[in-house]
Design a protein around this motif. Structure first.
Motif, PDB file in Angstrom:
ATOM      1  N   UNK A  33       0.852  -1.204   0.000  1.00 33.79           N
ATOM      2  CA  UNK A  33       0.000   0.000   0.000  1.00 33.79           C
ATOM      3  C   UNK A  33       0.883   1.247   0.000  1.00 33.79           C
ATOM      4  N   UNK A  34       0.465   2.331  -0.697  1.00 28.85           N
ATOM      5  CA  UNK A  34       1.282   3.550  -0.738  1.00 28.85           C
ATOM      6  C   UNK A  34       1.565   4.149   0.636  1.00 28.85           C
ATOM      7  N   UNK A  35       0.647   3.939   1.620  1.00 22.71           N
ATOM      8  CA  UNK A  35       0.899   4.462   2.970  1.00 22.71           C
ATOM      9  C   UNK A  35       1.796   3.516   3.784  1.00 22.71           C
ATOM     10  N   UNK A  36       2.191   2.400   3.179  1.00 23.79           N
ATOM     11  CA  UNK A  36       3.110   1.408   3.756  1.00 23.79           C
ATOM     12  C   UNK A  36       2.589   0.775   5.041  1.00 23.79           C
ATOM     13  N   UNK A  37       1.268   0.817   5.217  1.00 24.72           N
ATOM     14  CA  UNK A  37       0.686   0.219   6.425  1.00 24.72           C
ATOM     15  C   UNK A  37       0.153  -1.189   6.185  1.00 24.72           C
ATOM     16  N   UNK A  38       0.111  -1.597   4.940  1.00 26.70           N
ATOM     17  CA  UNK A  38      -0.435  -2.921   4.643  1.00 26.70           C
ATOM     18  C   UNK A  38      -0.149  -3.340   3.217  1.00 26.70           C
ATOM     19  N   UNK A  39      -0.734  -4.476   2.825  1.00 28.73           N
ATOM     20  CA  UNK A  39      -0.551  -5.012   1.473  1.00 28.73           C
ATOM     21  C   UNK A  39      -1.892  -5.505   0.950  1.00 28.73           C
ATOM     22  N   UNK A  40      -1.936  -5.735  -0.376  1.00 30.67           N
ATOM     23  CA  UNK A  40      -3.089  -6.430  -0.962  1.00 30.67           C
ATOM     24  C   UNK A  40      -2.564  -7.656  -1.699  1.00 30.67           C
ATOM     25  N   UNK A  41      -3.407  -8.681  -1.780  1.00 30.39           N
ATOM     26  CA  UNK A  41      -3.031  -9.908  -2.490  1.00 30.39           C
ATOM     27  C   UNK A  41      -4.139 -10.277  -3.463  1.00 30.39           C
ATOM     28  N   UNK A  91      -1.194   7.448  -5.552  1.00 33.37           N
ATOM     29  CA  UNK A  91      -1.947   8.407  -4.718  1.00 33.37           C
ATOM     30  C   UNK A  91      -2.985   7.696  -3.831  1.00 33.37           C
ATOM     31  N   UNK A  92      -2.977   6.347  -3.858  1.00 32.96           N
ATOM     32  CA  UNK A  92      -3.851   5.527  -3.014  1.00 32.96           C
ATOM     33  C   UNK A  92      -5.328   5.731  -3.337  1.00 32.96           C
ATOM     34  N   UNK A  93      -5.624   6.291  -4.490  1.00 25.15           N
ATOM     35  CA  UNK A  93      -7.029   6.570  -4.839  1.00 25.15           C
ATOM     36  C   UNK A  93      -7.671   5.384  -5.551  1.00 25.15           C
ATOM     37  N   UNK A  94      -6.859   4.723  -6.414  1.00 29.93           N
ATOM     38  CA  UNK A  94      -7.420   3.675  -7.270  1.00 29.93           C
ATOM     39  C   UNK A  94      -6.701   2.348  -7.068  1.00 29.93           C
ATOM     40  N   UNK A  95      -7.408   1.283  -7.427  1.00 28.58           N
ATOM     41  CA  UNK A  95      -6.864  -0.074  -7.388  1.00 28.58           C
ATOM     42  C   UNK A  95      -7.130  -0.729  -8.748  1.00 28.58           C
ATOM     43  N   UNK A  96      -6.071  -1.185  -9.419  1.00 26.41           N
ATOM     44  CA  UNK A  96      -6.208  -1.835 -10.731  1.00 26.41           C
ATOM     45  C   UNK A  96      -6.052  -3.340 -10.556  1.00 26.41           C
ATOM     46  N   UNK A 130      -9.872  -4.218 -14.482  1.00 28.92           N
ATOM     47  CA  UNK A 130     -10.908  -3.447 -13.788  1.00 28.92           C
ATOM     48  C   UNK A 130     -10.233  -2.494 -12.801  1.00 28.92           C
ATOM     49  N   UNK A 131     -10.724  -1.252 -12.782  1.00 25.07           N
ATOM     50  CA  UNK A 131     -10.179  -0.244 -11.871  1.00 25.07           C
ATOM     51  C   UNK A 131     -11.272   0.126 -10.860  1.00 25.07           C
ATOM     52  N   UNK A 132     -10.910   0.058  -9.568  1.00 22.76           N
ATOM     53  CA  UNK A 132     -11.863   0.345  -8.483  1.00 22.76           C
ATOM     54  C   UNK A 132     -11.329   1.488  -7.623  1.00 22.76           C
ATOM     55  N   UNK A 133     -12.265   2.174  -6.912  1.00 21.96           N
ATOM     56  CA  UNK A 133     -11.864   3.152  -5.907  1.00 21.96           C
ATOM     57  C   UNK A 133     -11.392   2.393  -4.674  1.00 21.96           C
ATOM     58  N   UNK A 134     -10.264   2.820  -4.098  1.00 22.77           N
ATOM     59  CA  UNK A 134      -9.666   2.084  -2.981  1.00 22.77           C
ATOM     60  C   UNK A 134     -10.526   2.162  -1.721  1.00 22.77           C
ATOM     61  N   UNK A 135     -11.094   3.348  -1.461  1.00 21.46           N
ATOM     62  CA  UNK A 135     -11.801   3.525  -0.191  1.00 21.46           C
ATOM     63  C   UNK A 135     -13.136   2.787  -0.161  1.00 21.46           C
ATOM     64  N   UNK A 136     -13.914   2.891  -1.248  1.00 23.30           N
ATOM     65  CA  UNK A 136     -15.267   2.292  -1.248  1.00 23.30           C
ATOM     66  C   UNK A 136     -15.316   0.972  -1.999  1.00 23.30           C
ATOM     67  N   UNK A 137     -14.260   0.639  -2.771  1.00 19.96           N
ATOM     68  CA  UNK A 137     -14.201  -0.543  -3.645  1.00 19.96           C
ATOM     69  C   UNK A 137     -15.277  -0.511  -4.731  1.00 19.96           C
TER      70      UNK A 137
END
Length: 943
Positions: free
Chosen positions: A504-512, A559-564, A573-580
């Motif tokens: 994650x850009x804030x370096x607090x976690x990861x996604x798999x 910018x931690x806004x989007x997830x591809x 598919x591109x999603x918003x990170x906060x609301x998915x």
């Protein structure tokens, strides 16, 4: 025109992670007079590594150029090693300096077999192009090419005491060649399938061949006396071959052909040895004295046989006869009648016996054996899992046990590296394969940590670089601590393979992202260990994004806004990170997207697919800016260089390419890998790039300060293509040469074409300078006084004000010895008369007589018709004949005188100092020892 945008070149820095490539064999070598059996040479892609098996260290690298090494052969003197490459080139390396000064270019494809003769003066090479070529090492040139096989050559061996050669091939034939006449005089057709290996035993009186079945066939070689064969007529069916038989012409021809074979040698099957393995022989080898034979199939078992000496066989036969006599006597007593004297037949099993079987830790690919003092046998194995193992055993023992003496594994992975990662300080590189994860020091390329893991598919360094996380094939996340090299935790994350991890850009976690159609969000946590009360890192599952297809790759925008997320249905598919919530769908690829990355400013996303294309999209509206045909096979990995819009792609076509996402330009291609490139990683500062491949190697690339100008880069690529097509053009035809078994050894290449061009340019310069001097002479005579000489050619001035004729000789002398004939063959005939006149001058002056004679005889051979029909050249040829004969006789006399003088000096020194020189001393010492032993035995017997 100024540079609008400057690109910097990435250059190859190092190859590491490979212990031994599977393509080429393993061979024991001697390094700087060190002990026997301590050093082994193995191929490592295009290089050759010399390993010290005792220390487990790499002690020497023989640097290659571009093509993969396909065969190694150490010279009998132990000073040189011949290296064959996949493009057919052979280079001779000096093991003292590690440099190559001699190269031979004759084969059209990879070298598959090589052997020196007993003196190390000649080298025979066999190739996939079905040709066998004999090279002269001393003169550094090819002697001849032998054609006849229909498939690639598996082995070629010189006979020690006769000028004969034997070669085996995948076409199931073994051919015998007479090197004096360069023709095949015998073809053995006793094999039903490919002949994969061959060794000569018992002072070249026996041939052992390995085929595609479980038999090792033995053939007895009987050489006939020259005088007997040539002087006496052979009798066959009541008449000699000298008689004329008009009724039986066909039979007479067959008998005559047979007599030619028999005149040189006869080869009859002596029997066969059964191997335990049922598959084909992969490699068959013997030690230098041909007393120990080692062979193996596609499994992990090496079978070792020993060849008994004549004395040992005789002792065995006497024991057998004794047993047979005892049995016959007992039978005689029981039956009460007189039986005949028992006869014991000598079979192949009495001469070649099984010594032992060695079980390696994995499938064996190549083997080499070495006999040492005290009856010790050293065995080196190159395994199929990038490992070298060495064993030692005593051949004198009745049931010898093989002891493993060394195992080289630390410097590489057993299976392909599927994931790479750089630490945040650019100093450490992580590589993970099917069973281990290794952390390397980037500057020294040494392994810092090796840890056992499950089959890894993706990896990353945790912020702080103290822990690493791996995503595995069976859906788990493994967390390792680097300081202790221990596994902290294994998390059951998914029910399918974890294909992608992203920090994650804030370096607090990861996604798999996984094949179970989910993307999971994880946060880092420090928890107290129950046993030690110390805090350790773990990951906690927070959210899950469920999708309709398997997830292949996931990426956060910086910018931690989007997830591809790339899916198996060929879309991203591109999603918003906060609301998915769903934002964009990027569709256009014909096959699934295997890799993707987003620029540092979150403006562009680049996707690489199995359809060989890379597409660049805008992240604001999801529009496709450009589709680029990137590779000739699937695009396996894609990553942007940090803080730029430049990105690298890696493909199954063995190439790594750099692109500009703004201008859609191809910047450069990094070529080096010999198999599919699986993964790459770019350092956070963008100065280094590391890549992994199916050839088991990891390659480090460095960003240099050299700028790239794209027009020049494209021009260089076009020139390289043109040169390649020029070298692949039709081979020049030698006048008078028929399509037979023997042919010239060399081949047309870009080097030979360039050498011919240099000779033509030198001759043009000579003509121009000669014309100038004649004009000057004419004007001087006309003016009746000495005029100032014309200005000298700048080239001649640069070479130290040499004469034009001497300059031509210098150019010819600089042509490689192995390429000289083909360069002269390419030379057009109009230049030949000028060259012949120059040769006459050189011979008269005694300049480079040997080289000039070699060129002269070759030109006379190929242009014989045109030279003899040209009246202008008659006087030149006459002069050449007289001068050449006298000068060659003079040189021969000098050599003879010098040789006699040296022998005289040797005798004088020996008589004065009572010291034996050279090899005679060792032979006489052995004789003395034998006599002393005999005397001692006699004394003991009398006592």
């Amino acid at each position: 025109m100024g540079l609008t945008k400057q690109y910097l070149r990435y250059a190859a820095s190092a190859v590491f992670g490979v212990i031994g490539s599977q393509r080429a064999n393993i061979a024991y070598v001697t390094l700087r007079g060190g002990e026997k059996g301590r050093y082994v040479a193995v191929a490592a892609c295009e290089h050759v590594f010399i390993w010290d098996v005792r220390k487990g260290e790499k002690v020497l690298i023989l640097q290659g150029q571009k093509h993969e090494v396909s065969f190694l052969c150490p010279s009998p003197d132990g000073v040189h090693v011949a290296v064959g490459y996949e493009d057919g080139m052979v280079r001779i390396f000096n093991l003292l300096s590690g440099e190559s000064n001699v190269s031979f270019n004759g084969h059209k494809s990879g070298v598959t077999a090589m052997n020196y003769d007993a003196l190390g003066a000649r080298l025979v090479t066999g190739s996939k192009d079905t040709d066998v070529i004999v090279w002269d090492i001393i003169n550094e040139c090819g002697l001849y090419r032998l054609r006849g096989h229909k498939d690639f050559i598996t082995q070629a061996l010189f006979l020690k005491d006769k000028n004969l050669l034997v070669s085996s091939s995948k076409d199931s034939f073994v051919k015998w060649w007479d090197l004096d006449t360069q023709h095949c005089f015998k073809t053995m057709v006793g094999h039903r399938s490919e002949v994969w290996g061959m060794v000569l035993l018992d002072r070249d009186n026996r041939l052992l061949t390995g085929s595609a079945d479980s038999e090792l066939r033995a053939w007895d070689i009987r050489r006939l006396e020259e005088g007997k064969a040539e002087g006496e007529p052979r009798v066959k069916k009541g008449k000699t071959l000298l008689e004329d038989d008009e009724d039986d012409d066909g039979k007479e021809e067959e008998e005559e052909a047979e007599s030619v074979e028999e005149r040189i040698l006869s080869c009859k099957k002596a029997g066969s040895i059964l191997r335990e393995a049922r598959d084909r022989v992969v490699s068959l080898t013997a030690d230098s004295k041909a007393r120990v034979i080692a062979c193996h199939g596609n499994d992990a078992v090496l079978e070792v046989f020993t060849v008994l000496s004549e004395e040992e066989v005789q002792r065995k036969m006497n024991k057998k006869l004794k047993k047979a006599k005892k049995k016959a006597a007992k039978t005689q007593e029981d039956a009460g009648d007189q039986t005949a004297e028992p006869v014991v037949e000598r079979t192949l099993k009495d001469e070649i016996i099984r010594l032992t079987n060695i079980k390696a830790s994995a499938k064996i690919r190549w083997v080499d054996v070495l006999s040492c003092a005290g009856g010790e046998l050293k065995v080196a194995l190159l395994l199929q899992n990038n490992t070298v193992e060495t064993y030692s055993l005593k051949t004198s023992d009745k049931n010898p046990a093989a002891n493993k003496t060394a195992r080289l594994t630390l410097g590489g992975h057993r299976t392909d590296v599927r994931t790479l990662a750089f630490s945040s300080d650019n100093l450490a590189v992580l590589s993970a394969s099917g069973d281990t994860v290794k952390v390397w020091n980037r500057s020294t390329l040494q392994v810092i940590r090796t840890m056992a893991c499950e089959y890894a598919l993706c990896s990353l360094f945790v912020p702080g670089d103290r822990q690493i996380i791996l995503g595995t094939k069976n859906g788990k996340l493994q967390i390792f601590e680097l300081a202790s090299g221990s596994l902290l935790e294994t998390v059951d994350a998914h029910s399918g393979a974890v294909w992608s991890l992203c920090l994650a850009p804030d370096q607090r976690g990861i996604i798999s992202g996984s094949a179970d159609k989910t993307v999971k969000f994880w946060e880092f946590e420090l928890v107290k260990d129950k046993g030690t009360d110390q805090k350790r890192l773990t990951v906690t599952h927070t959210r899950t994004l469920q999708l309709e297809e398997d997830v292949l790759c996931v990426k956060f925008s910086p910018d931690h806004r989007l997830l591809a997320v790339s899916l198996l249905d060929c879309t991203v598919k591109v999603f918003y990170t906060d609301t998915l919530k769903f934002f964009l769908s990027l569709y256009g690829h014909k096959l699934p997207v295997l890799c993707l990355d987003i620029t540092h400013d979150s403006a562009l996303i680049a996707t690489g697919s199995a359809d060989r294309n890379v597409k660049i999209w805008g992240l604001d509206f999801g529009d496709c800016h450009r589709s680029l045909f990137a590779h000739d096979d699937s695009v396996m990995f894609l990553q942007f260089v940090p803080k730029t819009h430049l990105f690298f792609t890696a493909g199954k076509d063995k190439k790594i390419k750099q692109w500009d996402a703004d201008k859609f330009e191809h910047i450069q291609t990094l070529e080096g890998h010999h198999r599919e490139v699986w993964s790459l990683a770019i350092s956070p500062n963008g100065d280094h790039l590391v890549s992994s491949s199916h050839d088991k190697s990891l390659r480090l690339w460095e960003r240099t300060r050299e700028p790239i100008i794209l027009e020049e880069e494209r021009e260089t690529e076009r020139e390289a293509e043109f040169e390649e097509s020029l070298a692949k053009g039709n081979a020049p035809v030698v006048p008078g040469e028929t399509e037979g078994e023997a042919a010239p050894a060399g081949k047309k290449s870009i080097e030979t074409v360039k050498a011919a061009e240099r000779i033509m340019e030198a001759l043009e310069l000579y003509r121009e300078e000669t014309r100038k001097s004649e004009e000057h002479k004419y004007f001087c005579e006309k003016a009746g006084k000495e005029l100032p000489p014309p200005e000298a050619n700048p080239i001649l001035v640069a070479f130290g004000n040499v004469t034009p004729s001497r300059y031509v000789l210098d150019v010819i002398r600089k042509v490689r010895s192995s390429e000289l004939e083909i360069s002269l063959l390419v030379l057009p005939f109009p230049y030949v008369p000028e060259l012949l006149k120059l040769f006459n001058t050189y011979i008269q002056q005694g300049l480079e007589v040997e080289l000039v004679c070699r060129c002269l005889f070759f030109l006379l051979k190929i242009h014989f018709g045109q030279i003899t029909s040209n009246q202008m050249l008659v006087s030149v040829i006459d002069e050449l004949k007289t001068n050449t004969l006298s000068k060659v006789c003079q040189i021969r006399d000098v050599l003879g005188f010098n040789s006699a003088a040296l022998q005289f000096l040797q005798r004088e020194i020996e008589s004065k100092e009572d010291v034996m020189f050279f090899a005679d001393a060792t032979g006489q010492l052995e004789e003395k020892k034998k006599k002393r032993r005999k005397r001692e035995r006699a004394v003991l017997t009398i006592a």
